[in-house]
Design a protein around this motif. Structure first.
Motif, short mmCIF file in Angstrom:
data_model
loop_
_atom_site.label_atom_id
_atom_site.label_comp_id
_atom_site.label_asym_id
_atom_site.label_seq_id
_atom_site.Cartn_x
_atom_site.Cartn_y
_atom_site.Cartn_z
N ARG A 25 0.83 -1.21 0.00
CA ARG A 25 0.00 0.00 0.00
C ARG A 25 0.86 1.26 0.00
NH1 ARG A 25 -1.89 3.99 2.84
NH2 ARG A 25 -0.59 3.50 4.64
N ARG A 26 1.91 1.26 0.84
CA ARG A 26 2.77 2.45 0.93
C ARG A 26 3.57 2.69 -0.35
NH1 ARG A 26 4.61 4.23 6.56
NH2 ARG A 26 3.05 3.33 7.98
N ASN A 27 3.69 1.65 -1.18
CA ASN A 27 4.39 1.79 -2.45
C ASN A 27 3.43 1.94 -3.63
OD1 ASN A 27 7.49 1.50 -2.22
ND2 ASN A 27 6.70 0.02 -0.76
N GLY A 28 2.19 2.27 -3.33
CA GLY A 28 1.25 2.61 -4.40
C GLY A 28 0.37 1.49 -4.87
N GLY A 29 0.48 0.30 -4.27
CA GLY A 29 -0.36 -0.81 -4.68
C GLY A 29 -0.07 -1.27 -6.09
N GLY A 30 -1.08 -1.76 -6.78
CA GLY A 30 -0.90 -2.21 -8.15
C GLY A 30 -0.19 -3.55 -8.22
N ASN A 31 0.62 -3.71 -9.25
CA ASN A 31 1.32 -4.96 -9.50
C ASN A 31 2.77 -4.83 -9.02
OD1 ASN A 31 -1.02 -5.82 -10.84
ND2 ASN A 31 -0.31 -4.91 -12.75
N ARG A 32 3.09 -5.54 -7.95
CA ARG A 32 4.41 -5.41 -7.36
C ARG A 32 4.89 -6.77 -6.88
NH1 ARG A 32 5.15 -0.05 -7.15
NH2 ARG A 32 7.24 -0.34 -6.35
N SER A 33 6.20 -6.96 -6.95
CA SER A 33 6.84 -8.13 -6.38
C SER A 33 7.42 -7.74 -5.03
CB SER A 33 7.96 -8.63 -7.31
OG SER A 33 8.69 -9.66 -6.71
N VAL A 34 7.09 -8.50 -4.00
CA VAL A 34 7.58 -8.23 -2.65
C VAL A 34 8.69 -9.21 -2.32
CG1 VAL A 34 7.03 -8.18 -0.20
CG2 VAL A 34 5.38 -7.30 -1.85
N TYR A 35 9.83 -8.68 -1.93
CA TYR A 35 10.96 -9.48 -1.46
C TYR A 35 11.01 -9.39 0.05
CZ TYR A 35 15.75 -11.04 -0.60
OH TYR A 35 16.85 -11.71 -0.12
N LEU A 36 10.96 -10.54 0.72
CA LEU A 36 11.00 -10.60 2.19
C LEU A 36 12.17 -11.46 2.61
CD1 LEU A 36 9.78 -10.24 5.06
CD2 LEU A 36 8.32 -12.21 4.56
N GLN A 37 13.06 -10.91 3.42
CA GLN A 37 14.25 -11.65 3.89
C GLN A 37 14.32 -11.58 5.41
OE1 GLN A 37 18.09 -10.98 1.93
NE2 GLN A 37 19.09 -10.97 3.93
N ILE A 38 14.63 -12.72 6.01
CA ILE A 38 14.79 -12.80 7.46
C ILE A 38 16.13 -13.45 7.76
CG2 ILE A 38 13.80 -13.64 9.61
CD1 ILE A 38 11.17 -14.00 7.92
N SER A 39 16.99 -12.73 8.46
CA SER A 39 18.29 -13.28 8.84
C SER A 39 18.32 -13.55 10.34
CB SER A 39 19.43 -12.32 8.46
OG SER A 39 19.65 -11.37 9.49
N ARG A 40 19.32 -14.31 10.77
CA ARG A 40 19.42 -14.65 12.19
C ARG A 40 19.77 -13.44 13.05
NH1 ARG A 40 19.26 -19.81 13.57
NH2 ARG A 40 20.05 -20.40 11.52
N GLY A 41 20.29 -12.40 12.43
CA GLY A 41 20.61 -11.18 13.18
C GLY A 41 22.10 -11.01 13.41
#
Length: 287
Positions: free
Chosen positions: A78-94
């Motif tokens: 939503r904050r990036n304008g919606g529409g057609n977007r690819s979301v990259y989600l990364q989780i590291s151990r820290g």
């Protein structure tokens, strides 16, 4: 509305303000997992299936990260304008503040997400989809490809090999058996039957792969999960690859040779129509 917003550890920020420690284990050791999730018209495509795979990867590396992922990802889109977007989600151990191979104690995971615009290729119709040219190459990756790890150097090297050969993708061979592409799953059609490599620790369980098998089964198209050898490609009627952001794509040339007559096949055309219909129902709230 800011069109350049990322998420990092509880904050939505411009990319230039997002910073992690140089000792983050994802940065130093690829001690991290990720997902790439397409959103079409602001709606996550197979979102729950992607999050189930994320949970599997996190569990496989012994990493706990509790978040309301749908809320986070929908807000980022939503904050990036919606529409057609690819979301990259990364989780590291820290980070534990120093470089040490063995991690001691429970660290605070680093959670990062960003988006990029993508084409809604299914609005363009099957006639506009170009067949892929691919190569065959040895599978250089580690043996736990079922974990969606950020350790992608081997994938990148094989993809570079494909691009140097003027190809779009590389199909990988390990111990004489086809596995998948560098960032895609594989399907081989022969005599009206869809064949795909069986899932194992050496193959990522693609969410789009699973959907294709579901759609085919519902439509009465026979499917088989089996070991496939490279020779099967020479006698194939059709070859496809699939991924979350590309959908299902026909392969028309392999190592410079045409697949069958070198054209997009009729069963791919049928699957493309099924996929399009599913996607439309999802975005209109009918599925």
């Amino acid at each position: 509305m800011n069109s350049e917003v990322v998420y990092l550890n509880g904050q939505f920020l411009p990319p230039e303000q997002a910073q992690i420690s140089v000792f983050d284990r994802g940065f130093l050791f690829a001690d991290s997992v990720y997902e790439v999730i397409p959103f079409y018209q602001g709606v996550g495509f197979r979102l729950q299936e992607h999050l189930q795979r994320l949970a599997y990867s996190l569990d496989a590396i012994g990493l706990q990260a509790e978040q309301d992922w749908p809320v986070l990802l929908n807000e980022l889109v939503r904050r990036n304008g919606g529409g057609n977007r690819s979301v990259y989600l990364q989780i590291s151990r820290g980070s534990e503040g120093r470089r040490r191979f063995a991690s001691e104690g429970k660290l605070q995971p680093t959670v990062f997400a960003c988006t990029t615009p993508i084409r809604h290729i299914y609005d363009e119709g099957a006639d506009r989809i170009q067949g892929y040219n691919v190569i065959l190459t040895d599978d250089l990756r580690w043996h736990r490809c079922d974990i969606k790890s950020t350790g992608l150097l081997a994938n990148l090297l094989m993809q570079q090999q494909a691009h140097r050969a003027g190809a779009d993708e590389a199909l990988l061979v390990r111990d004489g058996v086809l596995s998948e592409g560098t960032s895609s799953n594989l399907f081989v059609v022969r005599d009206g039957v869809i064949h795909t490599p069986r899932l194992s620790a050496g193959i990522l369980g693609g969410t789009t792969r699973a959907l294709i098998l579901e759609l085919a089964t519902d439509a009465g198209i026979p499917c088989q999960e089996t070991d496939l050898r490279p020779e099967a490609l020479a006698t194939a009627d059709e070859v496809w690859i699939s991924s979350s952001t590309r959908g299902v794509v026909p392969v028309t040339r392999i190592d410079g040779q045409p697949v069958a007559d070198g054209q997009k096949g009729p069963l791919w055309q049928h699957m493309f129509a099924l996929f399009t219909r599913f996607q439309h129902r999802l975005m209109t709230g009918e599925a």
